[in-house]
Design an enzyme around this catalytic site. Structure first.
Site, short mmCIF file in Angstrom:
data_model
loop_
_atom_site.label_atom_id
_atom_site.label_comp_id
_atom_site.label_asym_id
_atom_site.label_seq_id
_atom_site.Cartn_x
_atom_site.Cartn_y
_atom_site.Cartn_z
N THR A 180 37.92 36.62 36.35
CA THR A 180 38.99 35.77 35.87
C THR A 180 39.92 35.33 36.99
OG1 THR A 180 40.82 35.62 34.31
CG2 THR A 180 40.47 37.75 35.31
N ASP A 225 42.90 34.31 35.70
CA ASP A 225 44.07 34.26 34.82
C ASP A 225 44.91 35.53 34.83
OD1 ASP A 225 43.40 31.70 34.03
OD2 ASP A 225 42.11 32.44 32.43
#
Length: 153
Positions: free
Chosen positions: A143, A145
């Site tokens: 990820t 994020d």
């Protein structure tokens, strides 16, 4: 911590993201150059590929193809969503993973994914310690994020 000498496996898990192959490519190319790693294996469809002994010899891949992995979306090795059971309740998968690790002298395991993949790493690492098999288990966050529990990206 002493240096281990042996093979490594890299697998991918969970939903394919724009960055999952870039992480895998970095590990594969670095592992291919590492003196302590004798063979670099890619697991077909994540932990399922390990359990089924479906492994790719990454040294046989075209280096130019490995280079473009970092720009390629989806999961180059194939992904899965397979949750390992609690080993105290059912250790069948763990025994099989250990069998495959011993067969290929796997001393390094890299797993590229999200929260469930990091859980898989944790379970495998603890099991290998419990049975006394020396293996470095590393989770590779896929990820960008910053949502993985316990990681500071």
């Amino acid at each position: 911590m002493s240096e281990l000498r042996g093979a490594c496996i890299i697998g991918q898990s969970g939903g394919p993201t724009a960055v999952i192959n870039a992480s895998a490519q970095g590990v594969i190319q670095t592992a291919l150059k590492a003196d302590c790693i004798t063979q670099v294996l890619g697991a077909a469809h994540g932990i399922k590929g390990v359990l089924e002994d479906k492994l790719y010899d990454m040294s046989k891949e075209d280096p130019a193809e490995l280079d473009i992995m970092k720009y390629t979306p989806s999961s180059a090795l194939g992904s899965c969503r397979y949750k390992l059971a609690d080993p105290d309740k059912d250790d069948t998968d763990y025994k099989r993973i250990l069998e495959i690790f011993k067969k290929h002298n796997v001393r390094y395991f890299f797993y590229n994914g999200g929260n469930d993949s990091m859980d898989t790493c944790n379970k495998i690492s603890k099991y290998m310690q419990k049975v006394g098999y020396e293996c470095r288990v590393m989770g590779l966050p896929k990820t960008i994020d910053n949502y993985l529990f316990g990681n500071d990206l």
